[in-house]
Design a protein around this motif. Structure first.
Motif, PDB file in Angstrom:
ATOM      1  N   THR A 147     -20.262  92.590   9.785  1.00 39.76           N
ATOM      2  CA  THR A 147     -20.021  93.873  10.441  1.00 39.76           C
ATOM      3  C   THR A 147     -20.307  95.033   9.495  1.00 39.76           C
ATOM      4  O   THR A 147     -20.939  96.029   9.879  1.00 39.76           O
ATOM      5  CB  THR A 147     -18.567  93.947  10.933  1.00 39.76           C
ATOM      6  OG1 THR A 147     -18.330  92.885  11.863  1.00 39.76           O
ATOM      7  CG2 THR A 147     -18.295  95.278  11.619  1.00 39.76           C
ATOM      8  N   GLN A 148     -19.856  94.928   8.260  1.00 36.01           N
ATOM      9  CA  GLN A 148     -20.113  95.978   7.270  1.00 36.01           C
ATOM     10  C   GLN A 148     -21.605  96.125   6.996  1.00 36.01           C
ATOM     11  O   GLN A 148     -22.109  97.249   6.877  1.00 36.01           O
ATOM     12  CB  GLN A 148     -19.368  95.659   5.976  1.00 36.01           C
ATOM     13  CG  GLN A 148     -17.851  95.767   6.096  1.00 36.01           C
ATOM     14  CD  GLN A 148     -17.142  95.307   4.838  1.00 36.01           C
ATOM     15  OE1 GLN A 148     -17.679  94.514   4.052  1.00 36.01           O
ATOM     16  NE2 GLN A 148     -15.940  95.795   4.622  1.00 36.01           N
ATOM     17  N   ARG A 149     -22.311  95.012   6.908  1.00 38.12           N
ATOM     18  CA  ARG A 149     -23.750  95.058   6.640  1.00 38.12           C
ATOM     19  C   ARG A 149     -24.495  95.753   7.777  1.00 38.12           C
ATOM     20  O   ARG A 149     -25.382  96.586   7.538  1.00 38.12           O
ATOM     21  CB  ARG A 149     -24.284  93.649   6.423  1.00 38.12           C
ATOM     22  CG  ARG A 149     -25.762  93.597   6.039  1.00 38.12           C
ATOM     23  CD  ARG A 149     -26.177  92.214   5.597  1.00 38.12           C
ATOM     24  NE  ARG A 149     -25.966  91.224   6.643  1.00 38.12           N
ATOM     25  CZ  ARG A 149     -25.052  90.271   6.606  1.00 38.12           C
ATOM     26  NH1 ARG A 149     -24.223  90.177   5.588  1.00 38.12           N
ATOM     27  NH2 ARG A 149     -24.942  89.401   7.592  1.00 38.12           N
ATOM     28  N   ARG A 150     -24.128  95.450   9.027  1.00 40.19           N
ATOM     29  CA  ARG A 150     -24.776  96.095  10.163  1.00 40.19           C
ATOM     30  C   ARG A 150     -24.488  97.587  10.195  1.00 40.19           C
ATOM     31  O   ARG A 150     -25.352  98.400  10.530  1.00 40.19           O
ATOM     32  CB  ARG A 150     -24.320  95.438  11.468  1.00 40.19           C
ATOM     33  CG  ARG A 150     -24.882  94.031  11.673  1.00 40.19           C
ATOM     34  CD  ARG A 150     -24.749  93.614  13.143  1.00 40.19           C
ATOM     35  NE  ARG A 150     -23.370  93.709  13.591  1.00 40.19           N
ATOM     36  CZ  ARG A 150     -22.490  92.710  13.485  1.00 40.19           C
ATOM     37  NH1 ARG A 150     -22.853  91.572  12.920  1.00 40.19           N
ATOM     38  NH2 ARG A 150     -21.263  92.855  13.938  1.00 40.19           N
ATOM     39  N   ALA A 151     -23.245  97.969   9.823  1.00 38.54           N
ATOM     40  CA  ALA A 151     -22.891  99.387   9.807  1.00 38.54           C
ATOM     41  C   ALA A 151     -23.718 100.144   8.770  1.00 38.54           C
ATOM     42  O   ALA A 151     -24.184 101.268   9.021  1.00 38.54           O
ATOM     43  CB  ALA A 151     -21.402  99.550   9.523  1.00 38.54           C
ATOM     44  N   VAL A 152     -23.911  99.545   7.601  1.00 37.51           N
ATOM     45  CA  VAL A 152     -24.733 100.169   6.558  1.00 37.51           C
ATOM     46  C   VAL A 152     -26.174 100.303   7.027  1.00 37.51           C
ATOM     47  O   VAL A 152     -26.824 101.340   6.822  1.00 37.51           O
ATOM     48  CB  VAL A 152     -24.657  99.348   5.254  1.00 37.51           C
ATOM     49  CG1 VAL A 152     -25.688  99.851   4.239  1.00 37.51           C
ATOM     50  CG2 VAL A 152     -23.262  99.421   4.663  1.00 37.51           C
ATOM     51  N   GLU A 153     -26.710  99.258   7.672  1.00 33.29           N
ATOM     52  CA  GLU A 153     -28.087  99.304   8.165  1.00 33.29           C
ATOM     53  C   GLU A 153     -28.258 100.413   9.200  1.00 33.29           C
ATOM     54  O   GLU A 153     -29.257 101.144   9.181  1.00 33.29           O
ATOM     55  CB  GLU A 153     -28.459  97.950   8.765  1.00 33.29           C
ATOM     56  CG  GLU A 153     -28.573  96.834   7.732  1.00 33.29           C
ATOM     57  CD  GLU A 153     -28.718  95.468   8.373  1.00 33.29           C
ATOM     58  OE1 GLU A 153     -28.863  95.415   9.614  1.00 33.29           O
ATOM     59  OE2 GLU A 153     -28.672  94.461   7.650  1.00 33.29           O
ATOM     60  N   ARG A 154     -27.296 100.547  10.123  1.00 31.72           N
ATOM     61  CA  ARG A 154     -27.384 101.611  11.135  1.00 31.72           C
ATOM     62  C   ARG A 154     -27.356 102.983  10.488  1.00 31.72           C
ATOM     63  O   ARG A 154     -28.081 103.899  10.889  1.00 31.72           O
ATOM     64  CB  ARG A 154     -26.242 101.462  12.142  1.00 31.72           C
ATOM     65  CG  ARG A 154     -26.403 100.304  13.114  1.00 31.72           C
ATOM     66  CD  ARG A 154     -25.463 100.446  14.304  1.00 31.72           C
ATOM     67  NE  ARG A 154     -24.071 100.450  13.874  1.00 31.72           N
ATOM     68  CZ  ARG A 154     -23.317  99.347  13.804  1.00 31.72           C
ATOM     69  NH1 ARG A 154     -23.839  98.169  14.111  1.00 31.72           N
ATOM     70  NH2 ARG A 154     -22.072  99.407  13.423  1.00 31.72           N
ATOM     71  N   HIS A 155     -26.498 103.133   9.472  1.00 32.73           N
ATOM     72  CA  HIS A 155     -26.393 104.420   8.789  1.00 32.73           C
ATOM     73  C   HIS A 155     -27.700 104.776   8.090  1.00 32.73           C
ATOM     74  O   HIS A 155     -28.187 105.917   8.187  1.00 32.73           O
ATOM     75  CB  HIS A 155     -25.260 104.371   7.770  1.00 32.73           C
ATOM     76  CG  HIS A 155     -25.181 105.585   6.892  1.00 32.73           C
ATOM     77  ND1 HIS A 155     -24.709 106.807   7.352  1.00 32.73           N
ATOM     78  CD2 HIS A 155     -25.534 105.775   5.592  1.00 32.73           C
ATOM     79  CE1 HIS A 155     -24.766 107.691   6.367  1.00 32.73           C
ATOM     80  NE2 HIS A 155     -25.261 107.076   5.288  1.00 32.73           N
ATOM     81  N   LEU A 156     -28.303 103.801   7.388  1.00 30.71           N
ATOM     82  CA  LEU A 156     -29.544 104.068   6.676  1.00 30.71           C
ATOM     83  C   LEU A 156     -30.687 104.376   7.641  1.00 30.71           C
ATOM     84  O   LEU A 156     -31.503 105.267   7.395  1.00 30.71           O
ATOM     85  CB  LEU A 156     -29.909 102.859   5.806  1.00 30.71           C
ATOM     86  CG  LEU A 156     -28.959 102.569   4.642  1.00 30.71           C
ATOM     87  CD1 LEU A 156     -29.371 101.285   3.934  1.00 30.71           C
ATOM     88  CD2 LEU A 156     -28.930 103.734   3.655  1.00 30.71           C
ATOM     89  N   LYS A 157     -30.728 103.650   8.732  1.00 28.49           N
ATOM     90  CA  LYS A 157     -31.798 103.860   9.708  1.00 28.49           C
ATOM     91  C   LYS A 157     -31.666 105.229  10.378  1.00 28.49           C
ATOM     92  O   LYS A 157     -32.664 105.917  10.629  1.00 28.49           O
ATOM     93  CB  LYS A 157     -31.761 102.756  10.758  1.00 28.49           C
ATOM     94  CG  LYS A 157     -32.983 102.737  11.666  1.00 28.49           C
ATOM     95  CD  LYS A 157     -32.964 101.511  12.548  1.00 28.49           C
ATOM     96  CE  LYS A 157     -34.227 101.439  13.393  1.00 28.49           C
ATOM     97  NZ  LYS A 157     -34.221 100.223  14.247  1.00 28.49           N
ATOM     98  N   LYS A 158     -30.422 105.642  10.631  1.00 28.44           N
ATOM     99  CA  LYS A 158     -30.189 106.933  11.273  1.00 28.44           C
ATOM    100  C   LYS A 158     -30.490 108.086  10.319  1.00 28.44           C
ATOM    101  O   LYS A 158     -31.019 109.129  10.718  1.00 28.44           O
ATOM    102  CB  LYS A 158     -28.735 107.024  11.741  1.00 28.44           C
ATOM    103  CG  LYS A 158     -28.411 108.305  12.519  1.00 28.44           C
ATOM    104  CD  LYS A 158     -26.936 108.342  12.877  1.00 28.44           C
ATOM    105  CE  LYS A 158     -26.557 107.164  13.756  1.00 28.44           C
ATOM    106  NZ  LYS A 158     -25.133 107.234  14.173  1.00 28.44           N
ATOM    107  N   ARG A 159     -30.186 107.891   9.027  1.00 24.02           N
ATOM    108  CA  ARG A 159     -30.365 108.962   8.054  1.00 24.02           C
ATOM    109  C   ARG A 159     -31.838 109.287   7.845  1.00 24.02           C
ATOM    110  O   ARG A 159     -32.235 110.453   7.799  1.00 24.02           O
ATOM    111  CB  ARG A 159     -29.740 108.565   6.724  1.00 24.02           C
ATOM    112  CG  ARG A 159     -29.743 109.694   5.693  1.00 24.02           C
ATOM    113  CD  ARG A 159     -29.075 109.254   4.412  1.00 24.02           C
ATOM    114  NE  ARG A 159     -29.784 108.139   3.772  1.00 24.02           N
ATOM    115  CZ  ARG A 159     -29.392 107.580   2.639  1.00 24.02           C
ATOM    116  NH1 ARG A 159     -28.280 107.991   2.039  1.00 24.02           N
ATOM    117  NH2 ARG A 159     -30.081 106.589   2.115  1.00 24.02           N
ATOM    118  N   ASP A 160     -32.669 108.270   7.731  1.00 20.58           N
ATOM    119  CA  ASP A 160     -34.102 108.484   7.527  1.00 20.58           C
ATOM    120  C   ASP A 160     -34.850 107.232   7.968  1.00 20.58           C
ATOM    121  O   ASP A 160     -35.092 106.334   7.173  1.00 20.58           O
ATOM    122  CB  ASP A 160     -34.406 108.780   6.061  1.00 20.58           C
ATOM    123  CG  ASP A 160     -35.848 109.255   5.867  1.00 20.58           C
ATOM    124  OD1 ASP A 160     -36.647 109.084   6.806  1.00 20.58           O
ATOM    125  OD2 ASP A 160     -36.148 109.807   4.799  1.00 20.58           O
TER     126      ASP A 160
END
Length: 213
Positions: A188-201
């Protein structure tokens, strides 16, 4: 749901080693005690006596006697009296690691780091419980609370009579639940980080490789 994520993570772990179904029997999980008189058990990872993140996969002594993913192991028969120790928490094998070249007088250590057993993962145990590494050419011993497990070369090196303590079925089931929960939280934490990075740039987003997943 969480169980599905944990199940996928567990299956991926098993497939990475390629040996699990063939050689490991998780119904025979045990803890490793320093000696029959000692209150100390071997544990993977940090405790209150260590703060260096580089030690997170190393074996230390602990007074925690409750069976947990970080202090449960399985014994894998390698033939000719040799065996490997597999950490239940990570699914990786315990290996003997020498000191750096500029510290040859320092002891060897035990870390959980190998997906498959090789020379560094081969161990033998005498009838007295002495844990021997052919690669080291010597034995291991453990002392006080929070200390690393140390290995020394030589026939007369310091050693302890380690004891393999079988974990009760109920304790094994609890450890499995804890391991599944940990895998679910990590995913769950890994997916949250991936979503954040993808949304940021989105242009800089790089999906994790299979080895990172």
């Amino acid at each position: 749901g969480g169980r599905g994520v944990a199940g996928e993570a567990e299956r991926a772990r098993i497939l990475r080693s390629g040996l699990y179904e063939a050689v490991v029997n998780d119904s025979s999980l045990f803890q490793i005690r320093c000696s029959i008189e000692s209150p100390y058990y071997l544990q993977v990872g940090l405790n209150s006596f260590r703060s260096d993140a580089r030690d997170s996969c190393q074996l230390f002594t602990s007074v925690v006697d409750e069976p947990l993913p970080e202090n449960l192991f399985s014994k894998v028969d390698l033939g000719d009296g040799a065996f490997a120790l597999r950490s239940f928490g990570s699914g990786l094998f315990v290996k003997a690691v020498p000191p750096p070249s500029d510290g040859i007088t320092l002891p060897w250590k035990l870390v959980v780091a190998a997906a498959t057993p090789g020379a560094a993962e081969h161990f033998r145990m005498s009838s007295e419980g002495y844990l021997y590494s052919p690669l080291l050419g010597g034995f291991f011993h453990c002392s006080g609370q929070g200390d690393m497990v140390k290995g020394f070369a030589g026939e007369y090196a310091d050693r302890d009579s380690f004891v393999l303590v079988p974990a009760a079925p109920a304790a094994q089931r609890k450890a499995r639940r804890l391991a599944a929960l940990s895998a679910s939280v990590s995913a769950t934490q890994r997916r949250a980080v991936e979503r954040h990075l993808k949304k940021r740039d989105p242009s800089e987003y790089r999906p994790p490789s299979k080895s990172e997943a």
